[in-house]
Scaffold this motif. Structure first.
Motif, mmCIF file in Angstrom:
data_model
loop_
_atom_site.group_PDB
_atom_site.id
_atom_site.type_symbol
_atom_site.label_atom_id
_atom_site.label_comp_id
_atom_site.label_asym_id
_atom_site.label_seq_id
_atom_site.Cartn_x
_atom_site.Cartn_y
_atom_site.Cartn_z
ATOM 1 N N ARG A 1 12.651 -2.206 -9.380
ATOM 2 C CA ARG A 1 11.295 -2.673 -8.029
ATOM 3 C C ARG A 1 10.880 -1.775 -7.073
ATOM 4 N NH1 ARG A 1 7.967 -6.660 -9.692
ATOM 5 N NH2 ARG A 1 7.360 -6.839 -7.686
ATOM 6 N N THR B 1 5.231 -4.177 2.394
ATOM 7 C CA THR B 1 4.841 -3.741 1.480
ATOM 8 C C THR B 1 3.969 -2.624 2.023
ATOM 9 O OG1 THR B 1 3.491 -5.788 1.193
ATOM 10 C CG2 THR B 1 2.920 -4.317 -0.171
ATOM 11 N N SER C 1 4.293 -7.628 6.900
ATOM 12 C CA SER C 1 4.781 -7.638 5.313
ATOM 13 C C SER C 1 5.065 -5.988 5.166
ATOM 14 C CB SER C 1 3.395 -6.927 4.546
ATOM 15 O OG SER C 1 3.551 -7.239 3.400
ATOM 16 N N VAL D 1 3.436 -6.122 -6.162
ATOM 17 C CA VAL D 1 2.901 -5.469 -7.070
ATOM 18 C C VAL D 1 1.204 -5.894 -7.583
ATOM 19 C CG1 VAL D 1 3.083 -4.732 -9.886
ATOM 20 C CG2 VAL D 1 4.897 -4.428 -8.815
ATOM 21 N N ALA D 2 1.019 -6.907 -7.828
ATOM 22 C CA ALA D 2 -0.637 -7.763 -7.955
ATOM 23 C C ALA D 2 -0.939 -6.925 -6.698
ATOM 24 C CB ALA D 2 -0.190 -9.072 -7.578
ATOM 25 N N SER E 1 -5.037 -14.356 -7.863
ATOM 26 C CA SER E 1 -4.082 -13.237 -7.707
ATOM 27 C C SER E 1 -2.762 -14.311 -6.409
ATOM 28 C CB SER E 1 -4.488 -12.250 -8.068
ATOM 29 O OG SER E 1 -4.698 -11.649 -7.364
ATOM 30 N N ASP F 1 2.871 -11.610 -5.222
ATOM 31 C CA ASP F 1 3.769 -10.483 -5.213
ATOM 32 C C ASP F 1 3.302 -8.646 -4.868
ATOM 33 O OD1 ASP F 1 5.173 -8.483 -6.708
ATOM 34 O OD2 ASP F 1 5.287 -9.101 -8.338
ATOM 35 N N GLN G 1 1.245 -10.957 -12.687
ATOM 36 C CA GLN G 1 2.005 -11.263 -11.164
ATOM 37 C C GLN G 1 2.339 -12.185 -11.459
ATOM 38 O OE1 GLN G 1 3.804 -8.076 -11.071
ATOM 39 N NE2 GLN G 1 2.433 -7.155 -13.130
ATOM 40 N N GLN G 2 3.394 -12.489 -10.189
ATOM 41 C CA GLN G 2 3.257 -13.616 -9.068
ATOM 42 C C GLN G 2 2.322 -13.805 -8.175
ATOM 43 O OE1 GLN G 2 5.043 -16.373 -10.648
ATOM 44 N NE2 GLN G 2 5.667 -15.639 -12.348
#
Length: 812
Positions: free
Chosen positions: A316, A37, A35, A357-358, A388, A355, A351-352
């Motif tokens: 983002r 992230t 990831s 952000v989630a 989530s 995601d 949030q999707q």
């Protein structure tokens, strides 16, 4: 004057203004990161009040003389002071005064130049609007401007680049390791005294420290990233070692300066922006110290008006940088985050699944668990966090990060669910064993949180299964790079604790039924005495674990071990109070516990629960209270403590091997009692009445110095002298088959020596110890270090010559 020399020569060299490189992040060894992230707060900053190595300015591609001088000055200060309890006060006062004056002058120059720039912009705007006015009024304005310039000629300016200020802040940061203990000690000794000179000196030192703090607060919104980062690191140590009320006094000023710093970050205009808040560590530390600041920051970050001002909705990268701060604050101040829980859940629902952000929002929601003692029935926040992420197993790395965060924050049910999902992924056998072990750990703690003492049988079964999986997984790993020593010790201590809880609870249930404690000379009485000793032994084992691994784990892991140590001591005291009529050893036990006391984390739910129980229940349990009541009280205490979340160290997920140091003990060749052809493994003979002299030498690998979370410059050697046998006097008749008598010194003798650590990691010390009785002895030595804060830690050793045999003989 070395300090002034370093300060005065900051002004004559070229400057390269580079950005600091981020430190490497230690990830789990059994999972490959897939990831992109940005989630390093779970890896490096989770629950950590500060990072002591964060102030080191590294990662620059080119040489900068100002940065080099800062490193040299910091190195000189650290090597000279070595430890907070042994620093020279006169030198500290001189260094504090020199650094404060230099930093204050540079801050004043920067402030005045910023104000003058703002005034010039305002003048340009005014001139543009008044171009249509007559020339006579323009001439008058020019004359007024000249008069104003005359008054501003005294404004202090400097051509020094920002790295000069950053280097001075770097040195002042390390100074706070040594200043605060001396100030506190001075306050204690001068309390009620009449020495005006000492009071004035103490007041001057306090003013200098306050000036440094005030300068640091202004500089956290400095436009240069290096200056802002070094200022935040200085403030971290200043508030960590400062008084508790200090944070609230500065809360308003810190909040305004933080807001300005965030405006600089989120309003920056670059072609390829990489938004990163350089003061994240300080925000986390100050939020831990001030609940009002934490609440104000969460309100600011979650405000839709402020997000619109920063224009983060359409970017983002900005959005991730913003929401990264929220779990940082929520983790260290969960009570403040609880007030914003509804807002966080609302954002989470928008949030999707999957995601990034989630991920940050879910971490903040999980941090709210530490704001309460027990799990709430019907709480659906756990289901919302799991949902989530949906059922998409392609984001397994995010699952692992969130599961690890859930374990640390006490959300063991969520961690169990996420680890179960990870086990269903297509992973290697090694990863499957690791995830299965973590699932067993999470299941074990979740059973205790839901059922209390009733869940101990199933919980211990899961713990033993986890231990078995850990042993199996160790066969797949390279022992030179990976080890499960810390994990194995932690699980074994947890099992010992639960086994002792079962025994104590059975004895308490029996006393509640019979209204009489275990009678003397019975098996139950023997079990009771052994349990009391075992709780003391368990506390000592946690302390040993703390000293062996504390130097290489983060602050949150050290805090978790300290809290578990405090739990063992608390239960040992509660059990003695309950059965004081049967085993009257309360006074001696209190003395023993006082000698080995270390405090737990006061903000953790388990620590708060122990404090409330000690104040409301334990202190009132005396022999005059009915036995049934005392038994019911200890049973209730045990059940409630088991339902509270167990502190879980974040470094449980780190399996990197700690390098081993080398050490050797040998006879002193300069001693009159050491033969010239003495070998290392030979017994050392010393006549009675002479000092036993031997040399201890060794080296500490550079990898240890890099990996240690706290810098150290002093080596500590703990010597244990154990008697083996007694030597008879010459002329005394003994039978031919008579065995050597045990020496009269039955208890081992403990002593400690210290040595300075050389820059290359080697050390050497000559040890002298008196032994006044003839006999054979074995001297065993353990290696450790003393960090800059004064804490002492044990270092792992290679299988080398750690001991030496000594024979004390009668003189000829």
């Amino acid at each position: 004057d070395k300090t002034n020399y370093m300060l005065d020569h900051h002004h004559h060299h070229h400057h390269h203004n580079g950005k600091d490189g981020k430190g490497q992040q230690s990830l789990a060894p059994v999972v490959d990161s897939q990831s992109a992230t940005s989630f390093s707060f779970m890896l490096d900053n989770l629950g950590s009040s500060f990072d002591p190595n964060a102030h080191r300015m590294t990662g620059h591609p080119r040489f900068c003389p100002h940065r080099a001088r800062g490193h040299l000055l910091e190195r000189f200060l650290s090597w000279y002071c070595q430890s907070r309890k042994h620093a020279e006060q006169e030198f500290l006062q001189h260094a504090l005064g020199s650094l404060t004056e230099a930093i204050e002058w540079l801050v004043e120059c920067w402030t005045q130049s910023s104000l003058s720039d703002d005034d010039e912009e305002d003048e340009e705007e005014d001139e543009t609007m008044e171009d249509a006015e007559d020339k006579g009024s323009e001439d008058d304005k020019k004359e007024e401007t000249k008069e104003e310039n005359k008054g501003t000629e005294a404004i202090q300016t400097t051509n020094d680049p920002p790295w000069v200020l950053a280097s001075l802040l770097l040195t002042a940061t390390s100074l706070f390791y040594y200043l605060l203990p001396i100030t506190n000690g001075t306050n204690d000794t001068n309390e009620g005294g009449d020495d005006k000179g000492e009071e004035e000196e103490e007041s001057e030192e306090s003013q200098r420290r306050d000036m440094l703090v005030s300068c640091g607060i202004q500089l956290i919104h400095h436009p240069d990233v290096a200056v802002a980062r070094e200022a935040s690191n200085l403030l971290v140590l200043a508030f960590v070692y400062g008084p508790e009320e200090m944070a609230e006094d500065y809360a308003g000023a810190v909040f305004e300066s933080t807001k300005m710093a965030l405006d600089l970050v989120f309003n920056a205009t670059e072609d390829s922006p990489k938004y990163h808040v350089p003061i994240e560590g300080f925000i986390s530390t100050f939020a831990n110290k001030s609940a009002s600041y934490a609440d104000a920051m969460l309100s600011l970050l979650l405000s839709s008006e402020q997000q619109e001002k920063w224009k983060v909705d359409g970017d983002r990268t900005k959005l991730l940088a913003l929401y990264r701060l929220i779990p940082l604050i929520a983790t260290v101040c969960s009570r403040a985050a609880t007030g914003h829980l509804e807002k966080l859940l609302e954002l989470l629902n928008k949030q999707q699944p999957g995601d990034p952000v989630a991920l940050h929002i879910a971490a903040a929601v999980l941090a709210c668990r530490n704001a309460r003692f027990f799990d709430l029935p019907g709480d659906d926040s756990e289901k919302k966090v799991v949902d989530s992420f949906g059922n998409d197993l392609a984001v397994g790395w995010d699952h692992y990060l969130l599961a690890r965060h859930a374990m640390v924050t006490g959300n063991f049910g969520i961690a169990k669910t996420l680890y179960q999902r990870l086990c269903l992924c297509q992973i290697s056998e090694q990863s499957f064993l690791w995830f299965s072990m973590l699932e067993k750990m999470a299941l074990s703690e979740s059973l205790l949180a839901k059922s209390g003492a009733m869940g101990i049988p199933h919980s211990t079964t899961e713990l033993r299964s986890a231990l078995s999986l850990l042993y199996t997984s160790s066969s797949f790993l390279d022992s030179k790079r990976t080890t499960f020593a810390f994990q194995t010790s932690f699980i074994n201590l947890r099992l010992e604790f639960l086994d002792m809880i079962v025994t104590i609870r059975q004895l308490a249930c029996e006393m509640r039924l019979t209204n009489v404690g275990p009678k003397k000379n019975t098996r139950a009485n023997l079990h009771l005495r052994n349990c009391m000793r075992h709780f003391d032994s368990l506390a000592a084992k946690y302390l040993t674990l703390y000293r062996q691994y504390g130097l290489f784990v983060d602050q949150q892991s050290r805090s978790s071990i300290r809290t578990l140590h405090a739990l063992s001591r608390f239960l040992a005291n509660a059990v003695r109070q309950t059965f004081s009529q049967v085993v009257p050893e309360v006074a001696d036990a209190a003395k023993r516990q006082k000698r080995m006391t270390i405090k737990g984390v006061e903000s953790h739910p388990l620590s708060l629960l122990m404090a409330k129980m000690d104040d409301a229940v334990v202190k009132d349990i005396t022999a005059s209270v009915d036995a049934k009541v005392r038994a019911a009280a200890i049973i209730g205490i045990i059940d409630h403590l088991l339902r509270a979340p167990c502190p879980f160290p974040r470094d449980f997920f780190s399996t990197k091997t700690i390098p081993r140091s080398s050490m050797c003990l040998s006879g002193d060749p300069d001693s009159d009692h050491t033969d010239s052809d003495y070998l290392f493994d030979e017994e050392l003979e010393v006549p009675l009445g002479s000092l036993v002299t031997f040399n201890t030498s060794g080296s500490i690998p550079a990898e240890i110095l890099k990996r240690s979370n706290l810098p150290f410059f002093v080596v500590v050697l703990w010597h244990t002298i154990t008697p083996c046998s007694q030597v008879d006097e010459p002329g005394k008749e003994t039978e031919g088959n008579e065995q050597p008598k045990v020496a009269a010194i039955k208890k081992p003798i403990q002593m400690a020596t210290t040595a300075d650590l050389s820059p290359n990691g080697s050390f050497f010390v000559k040890v002298q110890c008196p032994l006044f009785q003839a006999g054979r002895y074995r001297i065993h030595t353990r290696l450790g270090c003393r960090d800059v804060r004064g804490g002492e830690w044990e270092l792992p050793l290679e299988e080398s010559n750690r001991s030496i045999s000594v024979r004390i003989r009668f003189k000829d």
